[in-house]
Scaffold this motif. Structure first.
Motif: not given
Lengths: 340, 340
Positions: A10, A84, A86, A95, A99, A114
């Motif tokens: 994502i 993830i 992002t 998040m 999800v 992240q």
């Protein structure tokens, strides 16, 4: 049925796309991605990638491309790993909630590729029996509308956020399994057995130099020249070291010196400073917000970090308003509150 | 020989020109002005003034117009009063040194019609036997290239910065004498017997709202909405009140409430915020620098004001560099200093 793992990534932007491409390159996964802003372009023509690791690639597409998480869920796939990648803005998007449709409780492994600190916590609340991996990426890569330009090698450090409900072995195994899906002869993906230490180490820079440069509008060189390095950032670093200590993490004794010298010779603008300049919200909550939460729980005083955080919250408010995420009335309302 | 007083006004911009015009309007002075940037225009065609107090005036000129202080000195005039109405930036220009050629020790009265706190101190060092008056102007007036637009009434509060070498009577007399040269039927110029109290009262706003808005890039309304009023500015106000107390100044018990409510209904951008936006240096040293010097001498802790000051010093450095007042090498020099 293949024995490929189902992987959903994502946030296929600058960093995420290179991670996705690396996973696809290894070839052990059935790879799906969620790409929001550039969906139409990517679905149609794929990514054009200019990469220091992989060379020039035209029109790359993974097996499945979705415009959002709900579409990825609607496909009926059961995902073994969800990566993830992002930007990490929990004050805008949570998040761990987003999800939900694609996470199988007790099964799916989440990989948080992240920025930020103590990122596992909200996921443990929602998914107490899932493994939550930590991925720290040291890459230089930018996305302009589905065209990816990777200028610095993809180096990633994978560990796990310690979930007290699961055994260490189980979590370590998943970390290594993810690395086996992602590590290849072009990138540099390693296991590190202490996510907390690693993230504290990164915070010494991010909580003090990244934040103060964002607030004052300078690069780290000008910060040093103007005195702010000595008067604000280094004292702030000492606060981070103290919180880490209280949290059982012993950082190297020369950590402050290494962090300051890490920008030697560069008029370097850290990420939050660049975000403010571009008018984008900053990753304030996962860098300073989470750290100060932990400091509060451990009873560590943070006089400087707290002021820096509170000032940056005002900046964040401004950035959100500029992006249309906050709307204020035309007339300033008058309160009858008594201020003391 | 007339019995007119020789008055020199330095800094005939938005505020200074209206003060100068007011003095000329009274007619008891032989008025000279120093005007730097707009000298050629003003010398040639005078000022065009659109004033809520005096109406529309075309081509106003005082008796003498000089491009700088040295020219005002070279004229041979002996000045009874020197009114300083420049922006107050001691980290760029030290006015107490600049005015040396026109000050007669023990004779000339200086009127500091400027923002800031504890402004007398550097003048007492250079001119221990001179009276130093305090003028706080509450005017709204702007200058664009010699065209003055005054939108808010000229209200001025005159007192004296207490010079321990002179008697109170002597200082008070000079204050009243200056008022007699300046006060007229159009403006509102009053005597107030405690400059220190008045300047502390003003600081409650300026040290806390003006500074924090400058740092975060918002108006006072957005500061309240975003939480920064409560987390930073009000605690900073409490520090100002504490310093004042230690300095023997008792501010009203509801001062914080009045200060916060003074912008009621306005999305108001304070002066330092406007300066940062325009890329102009801010009056940091006379607002926070001088206050923190006093706090240090009195042993008052200022955890919040100190961080705000140190951050704004970085901003000031950036603004000075942007204005060409600071030049940095192209390559960032590497230091072998060990940071701890």
């Amino acid at each position: 049925m293949s024995d490929k793992k189902n992987v959903l990534l994502i946030g296929a932007g600058g960093v995420g796309t290179i991670v996705a491409y690396g996973i696809d390159y290894v070839g052990k996964s059935n790879l799906s991605i969620v790409v929001r802003r550039d969906y139409v372009k990517v679905k149609d023509a794929g990514y054009d990638i200019s990469s220091v690791d992989y060379g020039n690639i035209k029109g790359w597409k993974p097996a499945n491309i979705y415009p959002n998480v709900d579409a990825a869920a609607a496909s009926g796939e059961v995902y073994d790993f969800i990566v993830i990648a992002t930007k990490n803005l929990p004050d805008i998007v949570k998040m761990e909630e987003l999800v939900k449709p694609v996470v199988v409780p007790g099964k799916t492994t989440l990989v948080l590729m992240q920025n930020g600190f103590d990122l596992g916590r909200p996921f443990f609340v929602h998914y107490p029996k899932n493994v939550i991996l930590s991925g720290v990426s040291h890459i230089g890569s930018h996305n302009s509308g589905g065209v990816i330009c990777q200028t610095q090698k993809d180096k990633a450090v994978v560990s796990y956020f310690e979930n007290p409900n699961l055994s260490k072995e189980q979590q370590e195994t998943k970390a290594h399994e993810f690395i086996s899906l992602y590590s290849n002869d072009k990138n540099d993906c390693v296991y590190f057995d202490d996510a907390k230490w690693y993230r504290y180490r990164k915070l010494v820079y991010n909580a003090s130099l990244n934040t103060v440069c964002a607030l004052t509008g300078v690069d780290t060189g000008r910060l040093a020249f103007s005195g702010g390095l000595d008067t604000v950032s280094i004292p702030a670093m000492r606060e981070v070291v103290k919180i880490a200590e209280a949290d059982g993490v012993k950082l190297p004794s020369d950590v402050i010196n290494s962090v300051v010298h890490s920008d030697d010779g560069d008029w370097f603008e850290p990420s939050m400073r660049v975000d403010v300049k571009k008018g984008n919200p900053v990753e304030l909550e996962v860098i300073l917000g989470n750290l100060l939460k932990v400091a509060g729980e451990l009873g560590v005083e943070t006089p400087i970090l707290t002021v820096v955080y509170n000032l940056l919250k005002v900046v964040q408010f401004r950035l959100k308003e500029e992006q249309g995420l906050i709307t204020l009335p035309k007339e300033r309302p008058i309160t009858d509150r008594v201020f003391k």
